[in-house]
Design an enzyme around this catalytic site. Structure first.
Site, PDB file in Angstrom:
ATOM      1  N   GLY A   1     -10.885 -11.027  -2.868  1.00 56.26           N
ATOM      2  CA  GLY A   1     -11.532 -12.440  -2.370  1.00 56.26           C
ATOM      3  C   GLY A   1     -11.599 -12.288  -0.736  1.00 56.26           C
ATOM      4  O   GLY A   1     -10.616 -11.539  -0.181  1.00 56.26           O
TER       5      GLY A   1
ATOM      6  N   GLN B   1     -12.070 -15.060   7.888  1.00 59.24           N
ATOM      7  CA  GLN B   1     -11.570 -13.686   7.884  1.00 59.24           C
ATOM      8  C   GLN B   1     -12.438 -12.706   8.532  1.00 59.24           C
ATOM      9  O   GLN B   1     -12.143 -11.513   8.727  1.00 59.24           O
ATOM     10  CB  GLN B   1     -11.100 -13.304   6.535  1.00 59.24           C
ATOM     11  CG  GLN B   1      -9.856 -14.102   5.868  1.00 59.24           C
ATOM     12  CD  GLN B   1      -9.525 -13.549   4.560  1.00 59.24           C
ATOM     13  OE1 GLN B   1     -10.161 -13.746   3.542  1.00 59.24           O
ATOM     14  NE2 GLN B   1      -8.258 -12.564   4.475  1.00 59.24           N
TER      15      GLN B   1
ATOM     16  N   CYS C   1      -2.820 -10.539   1.222  1.00 63.37           N
ATOM     17  CA  CYS C   1      -4.138 -11.330   2.013  1.00 63.37           C
ATOM     18  C   CYS C   1      -4.637 -10.129   2.850  1.00 63.37           C
ATOM     19  O   CYS C   1      -3.817  -9.628   3.588  1.00 63.37           O
ATOM     20  CB  CYS C   1      -3.617 -12.448   2.600  1.00 63.37           C
ATOM     21  SG  CYS C   1      -4.887 -13.163   3.666  1.00 63.37           S
ATOM     22  N   LEU C   2      -5.831  -9.952   2.845  1.00 61.88           N
ATOM     23  CA  LEU C   2      -6.318  -8.923   3.728  1.00 61.88           C
ATOM     24  C   LEU C   2      -6.150  -9.111   5.173  1.00 61.88           C
ATOM     25  O   LEU C   2      -6.014  -8.328   6.318  1.00 61.88           O
ATOM     26  CB  LEU C   2      -7.682  -8.679   3.451  1.00 61.88           C
ATOM     27  CG  LEU C   2      -8.226  -8.244   2.222  1.00 61.88           C
ATOM     28  CD1 LEU C   2      -9.539  -8.148   1.979  1.00 61.88           C
ATOM     29  CD2 LEU C   2      -7.515  -6.830   1.763  1.00 61.88           C
TER      30      LEU C   2
ATOM     31  N   HIS D   1      -6.262 -19.542  -3.131  1.00 59.35           N
ATOM     32  CA  HIS D   1      -5.993 -18.982  -1.790  1.00 59.35           C
ATOM     33  C   HIS D   1      -7.042 -18.904  -0.946  1.00 59.35           C
ATOM     34  O   HIS D   1      -6.768 -18.774   0.372  1.00 59.35           O
ATOM     35  CB  HIS D   1      -5.693 -17.358  -2.336  1.00 59.35           C
ATOM     36  CG  HIS D   1      -5.464 -16.615  -1.377  1.00 59.35           C
ATOM     37  ND1 HIS D   1      -3.876 -15.876  -1.076  1.00 59.35           N
ATOM     38  CD2 HIS D   1      -5.873 -16.214  -0.114  1.00 59.35           C
ATOM     39  CE1 HIS D   1      -4.080 -15.127  -0.176  1.00 59.35           C
ATOM     40  NE2 HIS D   1      -5.431 -15.027   0.411  1.00 59.35           N
ATOM     41  N   GLU D   2      -8.219 -18.502  -1.328  1.00 60.88           N
ATOM     42  CA  GLU D   2      -9.441 -18.488  -0.531  1.00 60.88           C
ATOM     43  C   GLU D   2      -9.779 -19.714   0.224  1.00 60.88           C
ATOM     44  O   GLU D   2     -10.087 -19.944   1.256  1.00 60.88           O
ATOM     45  CB  GLU D   2     -10.742 -17.769  -1.244  1.00 60.88           C
ATOM     46  CG  GLU D   2     -10.623 -16.532  -1.612  1.00 60.88           C
ATOM     47  CD  GLU D   2      -9.630 -15.681  -0.896  1.00 60.88           C
ATOM     48  OE1 GLU D   2     -10.255 -15.541   0.537  1.00 60.88           O
ATOM     49  OE2 GLU D   2      -9.133 -14.614  -1.100  1.00 60.88           O
TER      50      GLU D   2
ATOM     51  N   HIS E   1      -7.836 -20.659   3.196  1.00 51.33           N
ATOM     52  CA  HIS E   1      -8.431 -20.130   4.541  1.00 51.33           C
ATOM     53  C   HIS E   1      -9.438 -21.099   5.027  1.00 51.33           C
ATOM     54  O   HIS E   1      -9.486 -20.899   6.273  1.00 51.33           O
ATOM     55  CB  HIS E   1      -9.110 -18.786   4.130  1.00 51.33           C
ATOM     56  CG  HIS E   1      -8.221 -17.606   3.886  1.00 51.33           C
ATOM     57  ND1 HIS E   1      -7.358 -17.341   4.979  1.00 51.33           N
ATOM     58  CD2 HIS E   1      -8.145 -16.814   2.905  1.00 51.33           C
ATOM     59  CE1 HIS E   1      -6.706 -15.972   4.705  1.00 51.33           C
ATOM     60  NE2 HIS E   1      -7.029 -15.734   3.354  1.00 51.33           N
TER      61      HIS E   1
HETATM   62 NI    NI Z   1      -6.297 -14.310   2.170  1.00 50.06          NI
END
Ligand code: NI
Length: 186
Positions: free
Chosen positions: A46, A51, A100-101, A142-143, A146
């Protein structure tokens, strides 16, 4: 085109995003395609607008890498969520590990409700009003977080927050190493 992924400490990750005007958003298709490419290059499932430095209400998900005999439905779960709004959360609150990236090297169990309803536009700008459960609901939440400037570390217990404090401090100072293209604090 692979975009640099913004790392914890970058202010854009704490911004509340705005709905986009889909009829007046140049290169939306190209952005979505770049977001998928960026996500795949970083082995993520995701990726949300902030991000990649955008204050726009958009995220992409592709659960295909997690498909298994137990979860064959993940294979075809590739979607862009534009102007997403969660309208209901219900079900049991479960603790499941997430990463998470934008937080390389941190993996923690995060409490989330098991079921959500969400409205959004897909990448062809078709409206949807859908219900998701289980891991799909988790990844979407989660996304979605953000988009509201929330990161999974915000949902941890005070003890777990203390345990990762050092790693976060390093990221805030720009000290971070990972094998994908990033935009650290400095
Ligand atoms: Ni994330």
């Amino acid at each position: 085109m692979i975009l640099p992924i913004y790392i914890y400490g970058q202010p854009v990750l704490r911004k509340v995003t705005r709905d986009i005007d889909p009829g007046n958003y140049p290169n939306l298709k190209e952005l979505i395609s770049n977001m998928y490419e960026t996500m795949y290059a970083a082995d993520g499932v995701g990726l949300a607008g902030p991000q990649v430095g955008l204050e726009d209400r958009i995220f992409v998900v592709d659960l295909a890498p997690l498909a298994s005999a137990e979860h064959p439905e993940f294979k075809d779960f590739k979607k862009a969520f534009i102007n997403a709004h969660i309208t209901d959360r219900s079900g049991e609150e479960l603790l499941v590990e997430e990463g998470c990236l934008s937080l390389p090297g941190i993996h923690e169990k995060v409490p989330r409700e098991d079921k959500i309803c969400i409205t959004y536009l897909d990448e062809d700008l078709q409206p949807h009003d859908e219900t998701y459960e289980g891991y799909m609901a988790r990844v979407i939440q989660h996304e979605y977080d953000h988009l509201d400037g929330i990161m999974f570390i915000d949902r941890l217990s005070p003890l777990r927050k203390r345990m990762i404090k050092g790693k976060l401090t390093n990221m805030e100072k720009g000290k971070v190493a990972c094998d994908y293209k990033i935009k650290p604090v400095r």
